[in-house]
Design a protein around this motif. Sequence first.
Motif, PDB file in Angstrom:
ATOM      1  N   CYS A 151      -0.454  -6.207  -5.428  1.00  9.56           N
ATOM      2  CA  CYS A 151      -1.566  -6.330  -4.483  1.00  9.56           C
ATOM      3  C   CYS A 151      -1.947  -7.794  -4.258  1.00  9.56           C
ATOM      4  O   CYS A 151      -2.181  -8.526  -5.222  1.00  9.56           O
TER       5      CYS A 151
ATOM      6  N   THR B 272       3.399   4.026  -3.926  1.00 15.41           N
ATOM      7  CA  THR B 272       2.603   5.018  -4.648  1.00 15.41           C
ATOM      8  C   THR B 272       3.002   5.141  -6.104  1.00 15.41           C
ATOM      9  O   THR B 272       2.180   5.516  -6.945  1.00 15.41           O
TER      10      THR B 272
ATOM     11  N   GLY C 103      -0.631   1.443 -12.249  1.00 11.61           N
ATOM     12  CA  GLY C 103      -1.818   0.603 -12.221  1.00 11.61           C
ATOM     13  C   GLY C 103      -3.004   1.286 -12.855  1.00 11.61           C
ATOM     14  O   GLY C 103      -3.756   0.687 -13.622  1.00 11.61           O
ATOM     15  N   ALA C 104      -3.182   2.567 -12.581  1.00 10.09           N
ATOM     16  CA  ALA C 104      -4.305   3.286 -13.178  1.00 10.09           C
ATOM     17  C   ALA C 104      -4.156   3.398 -14.675  1.00 10.09           C
ATOM     18  O   ALA C 104      -5.123   3.285 -15.431  1.00 10.09           O
TER      19      ALA C 104
ATOM     20  N   ARG D  58       0.809  -1.208   0.000  1.00 12.71           N
ATOM     21  CA  ARG D  58       0.000   0.000   0.000  1.00 12.71           C
ATOM     22  C   ARG D  58       0.844   1.260   0.000  1.00 12.71           C
ATOM     23  O   ARG D  58       0.327   2.345  -0.240  1.00 12.71           O
TER      24      ARG D  58
ATOM     25  N   GLY E 124       0.329  -4.978  -9.807  1.00  9.21           N
ATOM     26  CA  GLY E 124       0.212  -3.892  -8.845  1.00  9.21           C
ATOM     27  C   GLY E 124       0.830  -4.202  -7.503  1.00  9.21           C
ATOM     28  O   GLY E 124       0.836  -3.360  -6.610  1.00  9.21           O
TER      29      GLY E 124
ATOM     30  N   CYS F 142       0.919   3.032  -8.129  1.00  3.77           N
ATOM     31  CA  CYS F 142      -0.466   3.469  -8.240  1.00  3.77           C
ATOM     32  C   CYS F 142      -0.697   4.126  -9.578  1.00  3.77           C
ATOM     33  O   CYS F 142      -1.705   3.894 -10.238  1.00  3.77           O
TER      34      CYS F 142
ATOM     35  N   ASP G  39      -9.231  -3.953  -4.569  1.00  4.87           N
ATOM     36  CA  ASP G  39      -8.843  -2.542  -4.499  1.00  4.87           C
ATOM     37  C   ASP G  39      -7.357  -2.423  -4.804  1.00  4.87           C
ATOM     38  O   ASP G  39      -6.520  -2.452  -3.904  1.00  4.87           O
ATOM     39  N   CYS G  40      -7.039  -2.305  -6.078  1.00  6.58           N
ATOM     40  CA  CYS G  40      -5.623  -2.269  -6.479  1.00  6.58           C
ATOM     41  C   CYS G  40      -5.410  -1.211  -7.557  1.00  6.58           C
ATOM     42  O   CYS G  40      -5.299  -1.533  -8.738  1.00  6.58           O
ATOM     43  N   TYR G  41      -5.404   0.028  -7.140  1.00  5.75           N
ATOM     44  CA  TYR G  41      -5.046   1.127  -8.029  1.00  5.75           C
ATOM     45  C   TYR G  41      -5.913   1.209  -9.285  1.00  5.75           C
ATOM     46  O   TYR G  41      -5.434   1.587 -10.352  1.00  5.75           O
TER      47      TYR G  41
END
Length: 296
Positions: free
Chosen positions: A204, A9, A15-16, A6, A202, A12, A163-165
């Motif tokens: 995650c 960053t 991933g997006a 987490r 990610g 993140c 919930d992974c980016y």
Amino acid sequence: MISLVRRTTALCVLGAALAACGTPDAGQTPRPAPSAPAPSSSPSPSRTPTLAPGPAGLTPVFEHGPRTDGAKDGKKDGRKNGKTVALTFDADMTADQGPRAASGERFDNPQLIATLRRLKVPATVFMTGRWAEEYPDQARSIGRDPRFEIANHSYSHYAYTDDCYGLPTVSKDDMRANLERAYAAFEKAGVPNPMPYFRFPGGCYDKAALKELSATGVTAVQWDVVSGDAFATDADAVTRQVLDGVRPGSVVVMHCTRSAAPVTEEVVRTVVPELRRRGYRFVKVSELIGAANGRG
């Protein structure tokens, strides 16, 4: 371990950006998992260092090697001395990015691989099956070079948690099949002996994901140094982040995709000689895991 994920960053953003992906084709028979009987080209824990299963038989998670310079132990048993660090590169391509590749976007980075070869740097490449399908010649070339090892980064780059980016999510029932399909893509591309290591998209994961993959025999490989190369344009800033973070036994996560990580090759050209000046020796993840098992 999950708290480390987490905090990443930089991933993140990546991933997006990679979230626009589709559903893998149905009906394709996946390759057997590494622990199952399979052709000689399949990964084999018996030939490769892996970690023992975690509590309740969960998939083990590896983040870094021993925090030692290795000098004392090396003198005792003849192993190579020196602080070790593993550079790892995620070759990301999601399931629905074929049209973008067809329009000219580059998800590969042959110049990076050429630089690693020129500098004689061992490395571990965590490759998605979709990347291997798009660049089979490069996947085969990397896989056949003894300097490198290819490990599994899933087929589709779908997340293994909800919930992974912003990444789409692999259903619980498809988690193992997604991993196995990547190995099938490696085999089709001609990659010999991919490693029984898996990096979650990610980064995650949760207990449920570790449980679903436990039957495959893979070791999940995370990291302790985030390079920050995802979509970075300042190579100096990425270089500083890597150099400030590396400790003996570190696993550094970077990317092997020109469109998503355009400065990585430049960073490698600076980081490698500086870490060598500081007394570090570059190794593949398998050596770090072997050292953690006392087999290094």
